[in-house]
Design a protein around this motif. Structure first.
Motif, short mmCIF file in Angstrom:
data_model
loop_
_atom_site.label_atom_id
_atom_site.label_comp_id
_atom_site.label_asym_id
_atom_site.label_seq_id
_atom_site.Cartn_x
_atom_site.Cartn_y
_atom_site.Cartn_z
N ASP A 118 5.98 2.14 3.44
CA ASP A 118 5.48 1.02 2.62
C ASP A 118 4.71 0.02 3.48
O ASP A 118 4.54 -1.14 3.12
CB ASP A 118 6.62 0.35 1.83
CG ASP A 118 7.70 -0.22 2.73
OD1 ASP A 118 7.63 0.00 3.96
OD2 ASP A 118 8.60 -0.90 2.21
N LYS A 119 4.24 0.50 4.64
CA LYS A 119 3.43 -0.38 5.51
C LYS A 119 2.13 0.31 5.92
O LYS A 119 1.53 -0.02 6.94
CB LYS A 119 4.22 -0.76 6.76
CG LYS A 119 5.50 -1.50 6.42
CD LYS A 119 6.40 -1.71 7.59
CE LYS A 119 7.78 -2.15 7.14
NZ LYS A 119 8.54 -1.14 6.38
N THR A 120 1.75 1.34 5.16
CA THR A 120 0.51 2.05 5.48
C THR A 120 -0.42 1.99 4.26
O THR A 120 -0.50 2.94 3.49
CB THR A 120 0.81 3.52 5.87
OG1 THR A 120 1.74 4.05 4.92
CG2 THR A 120 1.38 3.64 7.24
N PRO A 121 -1.08 0.84 4.10
CA PRO A 121 -1.91 0.66 2.90
C PRO A 121 -3.19 1.47 2.96
O PRO A 121 -3.59 1.96 4.03
CB PRO A 121 -2.22 -0.84 2.92
CG PRO A 121 -2.11 -1.24 4.36
CD PRO A 121 -1.13 -0.31 5.00
N GLY A 122 -3.86 1.59 1.82
CA GLY A 122 -5.20 2.19 1.79
C GLY A 122 -6.22 1.20 2.35
O GLY A 122 -5.85 0.25 3.04
N VAL A 153 -10.32 3.26 -0.63
CA VAL A 153 -9.88 4.54 -0.06
C VAL A 153 -8.38 4.67 -0.27
O VAL A 153 -7.59 3.91 0.32
CB VAL A 153 -10.25 4.64 1.44
CG1 VAL A 153 -9.87 6.02 1.97
CG2 VAL A 153 -11.74 4.36 1.65
N HIS A 154 -8.02 5.60 -1.14
CA HIS A 154 -6.60 5.84 -1.43
C HIS A 154 -6.06 6.91 -0.48
O HIS A 154 -6.76 7.85 -0.16
CB HIS A 154 -6.42 6.37 -2.86
CG HIS A 154 -6.84 5.40 -3.92
ND1 HIS A 154 -5.94 4.68 -4.67
CD2 HIS A 154 -8.06 5.02 -4.35
CE1 HIS A 154 -6.59 3.91 -5.52
NE2 HIS A 154 -7.88 4.10 -5.35
N HIS A 155 -4.80 6.77 -0.08
CA HIS A 155 -4.11 7.84 0.66
C HIS A 155 -3.17 8.50 -0.33
O HIS A 155 -2.20 7.88 -0.77
CB HIS A 155 -3.29 7.26 1.82
CG HIS A 155 -4.12 6.55 2.85
ND1 HIS A 155 -3.58 5.95 3.96
CD2 HIS A 155 -5.45 6.37 2.96
CE1 HIS A 155 -4.53 5.41 4.69
NE2 HIS A 155 -5.69 5.65 4.11
N GLU A 156 -3.44 9.76 -0.65
CA GLU A 156 -2.61 10.43 -1.65
C GLU A 156 -1.83 11.59 -1.02
O GLU A 156 -2.36 12.27 -0.13
CB GLU A 156 -3.50 11.01 -2.76
CG GLU A 156 -4.22 9.94 -3.55
CD GLU A 156 -4.85 10.50 -4.81
OE1 GLU A 156 -5.13 11.71 -4.85
OE2 GLU A 156 -5.07 9.71 -5.73
N ALA A 190 5.49 10.60 2.49
CA ALA A 190 4.17 10.40 1.88
C ALA A 190 4.16 10.80 0.40
O ALA A 190 3.14 10.62 -0.27
CB ALA A 190 3.12 11.20 2.64
N GLY A 191 5.27 11.36 -0.10
CA GLY A 191 5.36 11.68 -1.53
C GLY A 191 5.25 13.16 -1.85
O GLY A 191 5.29 13.55 -3.01
N ASN A 192 5.10 13.99 -0.83
CA ASN A 192 4.98 15.44 -1.07
C ASN A 192 6.35 16.07 -1.31
O ASN A 192 7.38 15.48 -1.00
CB ASN A 192 4.39 16.13 0.17
CG ASN A 192 3.01 15.60 0.49
OD1 ASN A 192 2.05 15.88 -0.21
ND2 ASN A 192 2.91 14.81 1.57
N SER A 193 6.34 17.31 -1.78
CA SER A 193 7.52 18.16 -1.77
C SER A 193 7.30 19.20 -0.68
O SER A 193 6.15 19.48 -0.31
CB SER A 193 7.68 18.89 -3.10
OG SER A 193 7.71 17.98 -4.15
N ASN A 232 -4.16 13.23 1.48
CA ASN A 232 -5.59 13.38 1.22
C ASN A 232 -6.19 11.99 1.09
O ASN A 232 -5.55 11.08 0.56
CB ASN A 232 -5.83 14.12 -0.10
CG ASN A 232 -5.66 15.61 0.04
OD1 ASN A 232 -5.93 16.18 1.10
ND2 ASN A 232 -5.18 16.25 -1.02
N LEU A 233 -7.42 11.84 1.54
CA LEU A 233 -8.13 10.60 1.28
C LEU A 233 -8.86 10.76 -0.05
O LEU A 233 -9.41 11.83 -0.33
CB LEU A 233 -9.15 10.32 2.39
CG LEU A 233 -8.58 10.10 3.80
CD1 LEU A 233 -9.71 9.83 4.77
CD2 LEU A 233 -7.57 8.95 3.83
N LYS A 234 -8.83 9.73 -0.84
CA LYS A 234 -9.62 9.76 -2.09
C LYS A 234 -10.37 8.43 -2.21
O LYS A 234 -9.78 7.36 -2.12
CB LYS A 234 -8.72 9.93 -3.31
CG LYS A 234 -9.53 9.95 -4.61
CD LYS A 234 -8.64 9.92 -5.82
CE LYS A 234 -8.12 11.32 -6.16
NZ LYS A 234 -7.19 11.26 -7.29
N THR A 235 -11.68 8.55 -2.42
CA THR A 235 -12.50 7.35 -2.57
C THR A 235 -12.66 7.01 -4.04
O THR A 235 -12.93 7.89 -4.87
CB THR A 235 -13.89 7.59 -1.96
OG1 THR A 235 -13.71 7.81 -0.55
CG2 THR A 235 -14.82 6.41 -2.18
#
Ligand code: NAD
Length: 494
Positions: A133-137, A150-153, A181-184, A486-489
């Motif tokens: 919770d300290k790694t913002p986009g 730039v989103h980090h997904e 990071a939210g993955n399985s 993944n980066l998403k713009t």
């Protein structure tokens, strides 16, 4: 303080036949199980399931469902953090039992396993829990009237294939950042070190990790590992192991869904000792630990000693006395300093490469042989080979055992040339009291980590990154999160 009687009580526990761990539940394997032989004494400890490709698909499907329905991937990072802290606490609470189970399976000496396996796994879960919770986009510096975000997904489903030398530590290096990071994730442990990772998955489920987020499929790498590598529904594959398997995984990715493949492969790491080292006694003691701990089964092991000719004889003599003083034996005996070689196959390979070195002209200063055969276990004497030249096989080929190759040098330039004369580039050491020389060596040596006046010392704050054929991508540190996102713009006209 752990006592011998606590360890002895745990080592005598029967280990039940193991199942697969899918969707927070044990799932019986359908194929003939694989026997688990303890390298401590050669006895059969238990069996593990030999997952079929269909069972791997089941685990991937469970991971995909968990990802898609958002039970974990769409939790607020702070909520994921809370559960990951609970997992870390639960690992610590079970650290002794976890360590003893893992040691019975893979043979690492207790002092090292307790710290580097359970201890480090808990610390790694905590590190990524704190980070997430300290790694913002990012907001891009666009022209007025437009907004670039730039989103980090999370990538989705991660596959992780783990080796046998430090299953919990290396497993946590992949599991913790991936799920933070939210993955399985679907984890495939090594055939000879699956038990502690299976236990870890149960611990995580007990600590509140939702079903499907962490699955473990055990068995033959050529079947279960290959199925994971070829799955059309695995988005990223993270691997630690041999270069040979790494190559197969790249092929499998090319032949399936072009999943990103991250490789942490082997090393043949040079440890360069100059005559102006600040403390040669310390250099000898640390260098001995740098190659012989965990019976040399450490990816960053300092397996090539490059030593300035003027101190060569004295330094090798000091190393020899350290090598001969190590107490090698039962890894669950608290007095043991070096435990077992992981398997009979690995031991045979160590002996074969040692014999090849001697037949190619190296001199065996100490060791070179199997020991403690009467225990029924797999043990090798710490081995020092001197007079090794770049044309010798042992100069280039990773032994992954307690075997040190020694080569003298005369100048700094020659030391750099020898250090870099390898296809691998995982780690290196430099011993000098000259600050300029230290920095020049850091810059000149092509490796992911260069230790100066020390060797080893794992820490989550810095990356472990292979250069050359030692791999790509990084484990540990915030950089590891890049593998699993993944980066998403978002490009917005205001
Ligand atoms: P390995 O490549 O034989 O096995 C590693 C894993 O790959 C195991 O889980 C195995 O089951 C699986 N596997 C084997 N064949 C496979 C296939 N065809 N498809 C998919 N998966 C397959 O390596 P190992 O003997 O377990 O480990 C030793 C090697 O790992 C050494 O070279 C060592 O240096 C390296 N290593 C590197 C690091 C690092 O961080 N760079 C750390 C530890 C070990």
């Amino acid at each position: 303080m752990t006592t011998q009687s606590q360890i002895d009580a745990l080592r005598s526990e029967t280990v039940a036949a193991q199942s697969l761990f899918i969707d927070n539940a044990t799932v019986e394997g359908t194929a003939e199980p694989m026997a688990v032989t303890s390298p401590i004494d050669g006895t059969q400890l238990t069996t593990i399931a030999n997952a079929t490709s269909g069972e791997v698909d089941l685990a991937v499907a469970s991971a995909r469902t968990a990802f898609n329905d958002g039970r974990w991937s769409r939790l607020a990072p702070a909520a994921r953090k809370k559960i990951l802290f609970a997992v870390a606490d639960a690992i610590e609470a079970d650290a002794l039992a976890l360590s003893v189970l893992g040691i019975r399976d893979n043979g690492t000496e207790f002092a090292m396993a307790y710290k580097a396996e359970a201890g480090s796994a808990a610390a790694t879960f905590r590190y990524y829990a704190e980070a997430i919770d300290k790694t913002p986009g990012e907001i891009a510096p666009t022209a007025p009237g437009t907004l670039g975000l730039v989103h980090h997904e999370p990538v989705g489903v991660v596959g992780a294939i783990i080796p046998w030398n430090f299953p919990l530590m290396i497993g946590a290096w992949k599991i913790a950042p991936a799920i933070a990071a939210g993955n399985s994730i679907v984890v495939k442990p090594a055939e000879t070190a699956s038990l502690s990772l299976l236990r870890l998955a149960e611990i995580a489920a007990g600590a509140g990790l939702p079903a499907g987020v962490l699955n473990v499929v055990t068995g033959d790498g050529r079947i279960a590992g290959d199925a994971l590598a070829r799955s059309m529904d695995v988005d990223v594959l993270a691997f630690t192991g041999s270069g040979m398997t790494g190559r197969k995984l790249l092929e499998a990715s090319a032949q399936s869904n072009l999943k990103r493949v991250y490789l942490e492969l082997g090393g043949k790491s040079p440890n360069v000792v100059f005559a102006d080292a600040p403390d040669l006694d310390k250099a000898a003691a640390v260098s001995a630990g740098g190659i012989f701990r965990n019976a040399g089964q450490v990816c960053v092991a300092a397996s090539r000693l490059l030593v300035e000719r003027s101190i060569h004889d004295d330094f090798v003599a000091a190393l020899k006395s350290h090598a001969e003083a190590f107490k090698v034996g039962d890894p669950l005996d608290l007095n043991t300093q070096i435990g077992a070689v992981n398997s009979e196959t690995q031991l045979a390979g160590n002996l074969r490469l040692t014999e090849a070195a001697i037949s190619e002209g190296a001199e065996c200063i100490t060791g070179g042989n199997r020991i403690l055969e009467d225990t029924g276990g797999s043990y090798m004497a710490p081995t020092i080979l001197s007079g090794v030249t770049p044309t010798n096989t042992v100069f280039r080929k990773e032994v992954f055992g307690p075997v040190l190759a020694v080569t003298p040098f005369d100048t700094e330039e020659e030391a750099v040339q020898l250090a870099n004369d390898s296809d691998l580039g995982l780690a290196a050491g430099v011993w000098t009291s000259n600050l300029s020389r230290a920095h020049n060596m850091i810059s000149a040596i092509n490796a992911g980590v260069v230790h100066v006046n020390t060797y080893g010392g794992p820490d989550n704050t810095v990356p472990l990154t292979g250069h050359k054929q030692s791999g790509n991508g990084s484990d540990k540190s915030l950089h590891a999160l890049d593998k699993y996102t993944n980066l998403k713009t978002a490009w917005i006209q205001l």
